[in-house]
Design an enzyme around this catalytic site. Structure first.
Site, mmCIF file in Angstrom:
data_model
loop_
_atom_site.group_PDB
_atom_site.id
_atom_site.type_symbol
_atom_site.label_atom_id
_atom_site.label_comp_id
_atom_site.label_asym_id
_atom_site.label_seq_id
_atom_site.Cartn_x
_atom_site.Cartn_y
_atom_site.Cartn_z
ATOM 1 N N ILE A 18 -6.922 -6.158 21.365
ATOM 2 C CA ILE A 18 -8.131 -6.379 21.454
ATOM 3 C C ILE A 18 -8.960 -7.392 21.865
ATOM 4 O O ILE A 18 -9.860 -7.626 22.626
ATOM 5 C CB ILE A 18 -9.021 -5.468 20.089
ATOM 6 C CG1 ILE A 18 -10.227 -5.026 20.645
ATOM 7 C CG2 ILE A 18 -8.799 -6.414 18.974
ATOM 8 C CD1 ILE A 18 -10.863 -4.104 19.221
ATOM 9 N N ASP A 42 -8.040 -8.427 12.291
ATOM 10 C CA ASP A 42 -8.899 -9.181 11.583
ATOM 11 C C ASP A 42 -8.532 -10.633 11.911
ATOM 12 O O ASP A 42 -9.323 -11.608 12.374
ATOM 13 C CB ASP A 42 -8.859 -8.979 9.996
ATOM 14 C CG ASP A 42 -10.241 -9.689 9.673
ATOM 15 O OD1 ASP A 42 -10.994 -10.178 10.117
ATOM 16 O OD2 ASP A 42 -10.558 -9.459 8.166
HETATM 17 N N1 AR6 Z 1 -5.398 -5.702 18.752
HETATM 18 C C1 AR6 Z 1 -5.602 -4.241 18.420
HETATM 19 N N2 AR6 Z 1 -5.021 -3.507 17.477
HETATM 20 C C2 AR6 Z 1 -4.505 -4.590 16.550
HETATM 21 C C3 AR6 Z 1 -4.251 -5.858 16.805
HETATM 22 C C4 AR6 Z 1 -5.018 -6.454 17.868
HETATM 23 N N3 AR6 Z 1 -4.663 -7.912 18.217
HETATM 24 N N4 AR6 Z 1 -3.561 -6.318 15.653
HETATM 25 C C5 AR6 Z 1 -3.290 -5.278 14.948
HETATM 26 N N5 AR6 Z 1 -3.953 -4.203 15.264
HETATM 27 P P1 AR6 Z 1 -5.024 -3.711 10.324
HETATM 28 P P2 AR6 Z 1 -6.612 -2.209 8.417
HETATM 29 C C6 AR6 Z 1 -3.722 -2.855 15.089
HETATM 30 O O1 AR6 Z 1 -3.939 -3.974 9.507
HETATM 31 O O2 AR6 Z 1 -5.539 -1.079 8.204
HETATM 32 C C7 AR6 Z 1 -6.994 -7.277 7.121
HETATM 33 O O3 AR6 Z 1 -6.111 -8.179 6.460
HETATM 34 C C8 AR6 Z 1 -2.846 -2.489 14.093
HETATM 35 O O4 AR6 Z 1 -1.414 -2.217 14.559
HETATM 36 O O5 AR6 Z 1 -5.535 -4.966 11.235
HETATM 37 O O6 AR6 Z 1 -8.196 -1.526 8.517
HETATM 38 C C9 AR6 Z 1 -8.400 -7.110 6.610
HETATM 39 O O7 AR6 Z 1 -8.878 -8.244 6.464
HETATM 40 C C10 AR6 Z 1 -3.390 -1.187 13.429
HETATM 41 O O8 AR6 Z 1 -3.044 0.066 14.182
HETATM 42 O O9 AR6 Z 1 -6.274 -3.206 9.811
HETATM 43 C C11 AR6 Z 1 -8.064 -5.997 5.652
HETATM 44 O O10 AR6 Z 1 -7.594 -6.806 4.534
HETATM 45 C C12 AR6 Z 1 -4.768 -1.424 13.435
HETATM 46 O O11 AR6 Z 1 -4.901 -2.573 14.315
HETATM 47 C C13 AR6 Z 1 -7.231 -5.141 6.020
HETATM 48 O O12 AR6 Z 1 -6.385 -5.959 6.707
HETATM 49 C C14 AR6 Z 1 -5.453 -1.712 12.335
HETATM 50 O O13 AR6 Z 1 -4.727 -2.488 11.406
HETATM 51 C C15 AR6 Z 1 -7.552 -4.065 6.909
HETATM 52 O O14 AR6 Z 1 -6.499 -3.102 7.185
#
Ligand code: AR6
Length: 181
Positions: A18, A42
């Site tokens: 993203i 994040d």
């Molecule tokens: N671009 C797009 N999608 C992504 C990227 C990226 N660069 N990186 C990961 N994803 P997550 P959550 C996907 O874990 O479950 C953090 O520590 C990933 O594969 O990022 O809402 C926050 O601070 C998955 O499909 O978010 C919170 O503590 C999706 O993004 C916690 O993680 C969301 O994965 C939030 O957990």
């Protein structure tokens, strides 16, 4: 690699990172209630945006699950980052679907309020928070389509999906939405 599906309801699906989005006016982050950064998307957004983003987040004083906050976007090409707090998956009986829908709706509402026509979103809660992707995808596309009807300033919502399985789940959910199933 980036793959784009045909837009439907103004919703596009892309495969990839993203933080590479060069068209969005606002990028939605999958944050936690502290808004002070973390792993997953994040971490990637804060790394790409630089320290100015964390400085803006510090003064917000956190955010409830199901809600969102808006800041500038630091070094990212977008104008804003919208920090949405999705639910931790606890088995489905703890209001997870309503909270997930709510954080997407609030994100679109805040984007519209800031005059953003194009919004990039991740699969909130589908990583570290453990929400089953097939179910989350249906909630996500339904909530975003509904919010765009409510807040038509937002004309395009671009879901950036990390990995083929997540992309495929969102593709199926969008298909279900289009066919009214
Ligand atoms: N671009 C797009 N999608 C992504 C990227 C990226 N660069 N990186 C990961 N994803 P997550 P959550 C996907 O874990 O479950 C953090 O520590 C990933 O594969 O990022 O809402 C926050 O601070 C998955 O499909 O978010 C919170 O503590 C999706 O993004 C916690 O993680 C969301 O994965 C939030 O957990």
């Amino acid at each position: 690699m980036t793959r784009t599906s045909p837009a439907a309801y103004g919703i596009e699906l892309l495969l990839g990172d993203i933080t590479t989005d060069a068209e969005a006016d606002a990028i939605v982050n999958a944050a936690n209630p502290s808004l002070l950064g973390g792993g997953g998307v994040d971490g990637a957004i804060h790394r790409a945006a630089g320290p100015a983003l964390l400085e803006e987040c510090r003064v917000l004083g956190g955010c409830d699950t199901g809600d969102a906050r808006i800041t500038g976007a630091g070094r990212l090409p977008a104008r804003h980052v919208i920090h949405a707090v999705g639910p931790v998956w606890r088995g489905g009986g703890a209001g997870e679907a309503d909270l997930l829908a709510s954080c997407y709706r609030r994100s679109i509402e805040l984007a519209a309020g800031a005059g953003c026509a194009v919004v990039a979103l991740p699969a909130i809660s589908c990583g570290i928070y453990g929400y089953p992707v097939e179910e989350a995808a249906g909630v996500a596309v339904g909530a975003v389509a509904g919010a765009m009807a409510e807040f038509p300033v937002v004309e395009r919502s671009r879901f950036w999906l990390f990995g083929d399985a997540t992309y495929a789940a969102f593709d199926r959910a969008l298909e279900r939405l289009l066919s009214g199933r």
